[in-house]
Design an enzyme around this catalytic site. Sequence first.
Site, short mmCIF file in Angstrom:
data_model
loop_
_atom_site.label_atom_id
_atom_site.label_comp_id
_atom_site.label_asym_id
_atom_site.label_seq_id
_atom_site.Cartn_x
_atom_site.Cartn_y
_atom_site.Cartn_z
N TYR A 204 -8.85 -10.36 -7.86
CA TYR A 204 -7.77 -10.43 -8.85
C TYR A 204 -7.90 -11.65 -9.77
O TYR A 204 -7.38 -11.63 -10.88
CB TYR A 204 -6.41 -10.41 -8.14
CG TYR A 204 -6.18 -9.12 -7.41
CD1 TYR A 204 -5.92 -7.95 -8.11
CD2 TYR A 204 -6.30 -9.06 -6.03
CE1 TYR A 204 -5.75 -6.76 -7.43
CE2 TYR A 204 -6.13 -7.87 -5.35
CZ TYR A 204 -5.85 -6.71 -6.06
OH TYR A 204 -5.69 -5.52 -5.40
N ARG B 268 0.01 -1.96 -7.01
CA ARG B 268 -0.37 -3.05 -6.10
C ARG B 268 -1.30 -4.03 -6.81
O ARG B 268 -1.14 -5.25 -6.68
CB ARG B 268 -1.04 -2.46 -4.86
CG ARG B 268 -1.53 -3.47 -3.83
CD ARG B 268 -1.91 -2.71 -2.56
NE ARG B 268 -2.80 -3.46 -1.67
CZ ARG B 268 -2.38 -4.28 -0.71
NH1 ARG B 268 -1.07 -4.48 -0.56
NH2 ARG B 268 -3.24 -4.89 0.08
N LYS C 289 -2.45 -2.58 7.74
CA LYS C 289 -3.70 -2.22 8.39
C LYS C 289 -3.88 -3.01 9.68
O LYS C 289 -3.55 -4.19 9.75
CB LYS C 289 -4.89 -2.48 7.46
CG LYS C 289 -5.01 -1.48 6.32
CD LYS C 289 -6.29 -1.73 5.54
CE LYS C 289 -6.49 -0.67 4.46
NZ LYS C 289 -7.75 -0.90 3.70
N ARG D 120 0.87 -1.17 0.00
CA ARG D 120 0.00 0.00 0.00
C ARG D 120 0.91 1.22 0.00
O ARG D 120 2.03 1.18 0.51
CB ARG D 120 -0.90 0.02 1.23
CG ARG D 120 -1.82 -1.20 1.35
CD ARG D 120 -2.63 -1.13 2.64
NE ARG D 120 -3.56 -2.26 2.76
CZ ARG D 120 -3.26 -3.41 3.37
NH1 ARG D 120 -2.07 -3.57 3.93
NH2 ARG D 120 -4.15 -4.38 3.43
N HIS E 103 -1.96 2.70 -6.16
CA HIS E 103 -2.62 1.42 -5.93
C HIS E 103 -2.64 0.56 -7.20
O HIS E 103 -2.80 -0.66 -7.12
CB HIS E 103 -4.05 1.65 -5.44
CG HIS E 103 -4.46 0.71 -4.34
ND1 HIS E 103 -3.85 0.71 -3.09
CD2 HIS E 103 -5.40 -0.26 -4.30
CE1 HIS E 103 -4.41 -0.22 -2.34
NE2 HIS E 103 -5.34 -0.84 -3.04
N HIS F 38 -4.03 -9.06 3.11
CA HIS F 38 -5.49 -9.07 3.21
C HIS F 38 -5.91 -9.99 4.35
O HIS F 38 -5.43 -11.13 4.43
CB HIS F 38 -6.12 -9.57 1.91
CG HIS F 38 -6.08 -8.58 0.80
ND1 HIS F 38 -6.25 -8.93 -0.53
CD2 HIS F 38 -5.89 -7.24 0.80
CE1 HIS F 38 -6.16 -7.85 -1.28
NE2 HIS F 38 -5.96 -6.82 -0.50
#
Length: 312
Positions: free
Chosen positions: A293, A261, A184, A160, A258, A284
């Site tokens: 994806y 990414r 995160k 990120r 992004h 994730h």
Amino acid sequence: MSRVRALQPRQPKALAVDEEPEYITEFRQAMLARGLSTRTRNAYVRDLRHCETMCPKALTRWDDTDVLHCLTSLQKADKTPRTQARMLSSLRQFYLWMVGNERREDNPCARIKAPKIGRALPKDLSESDVENLLGAPDTSTAIGLRDKAMLEVLYACGLRVSELMNLSLEQVNLNAGWLQITGKGNKTRLVPLGDYANMALSDYLTHGRRDLVAHLKAGNCQAVFLTTQGGYMTRQNFWYMLKKYAKVAGITKDISPHTLRHAFATHLLNHGADLRSVQLLLGHSDLSTTQIYTHVATARLQALHQAHHPRG
């Protein structure tokens, strides 16, 4: 663009609101206690304040008809289904907090379904586009070495943009070829650099960053990627840099940090990586987030089939 030298990673500031209702302030404090990020808290408050403009009643007194009126008003204002769904989610969280604190007995959003928004495919970038982008910086300068390393690391590791901006020297292990990333929810993961990114980062740290530190006397800043003032970069710094190199590389589509990414994940899957491994590399928490994806990879295969198969 800020000219202030940041010796610590730049963090977003809490949204400032004039004459904020007490219940909004208390909701902010509750979100902070839950450990939600500043960006998430700001988004909730921004949405709630916008919803407030749709009805003369205080949010604490809304019922389900008020919520429906708010959603209808958003639709009439040509707000996208995604925006409407986000507003409803913010309202739902607010009323869950109220119910949990026994400030009301019901959640007026409980029976209201969010608008169907589908799931947009991430912006795609071909491998040749990425190669051109990575070759755009002028590596004869310290700044060029820095920019080259940033692009290589972002693509090789699928970071990120905030993870890239906040990368510190202690998170880098060139000998082992890993980065220790805090993402995160303050979750830590190890991400392999790969040969090209390792080489670009090594060149920058040995030559480019060393020259910047000597010129700027910025030795007390632990940021890997220094600004021209010798501090941590902002997301905006990198966004402008990326736009510049995309133009140099002849990329006409609109891209963002992004996008690299997304390219990282899509290209891994195209070359046979399994979904679980890509999930771990991206950081994730839910595999369903990574599954988007697979749709990108499938869409590309369909396009290739139609373009090249005699009966496509």
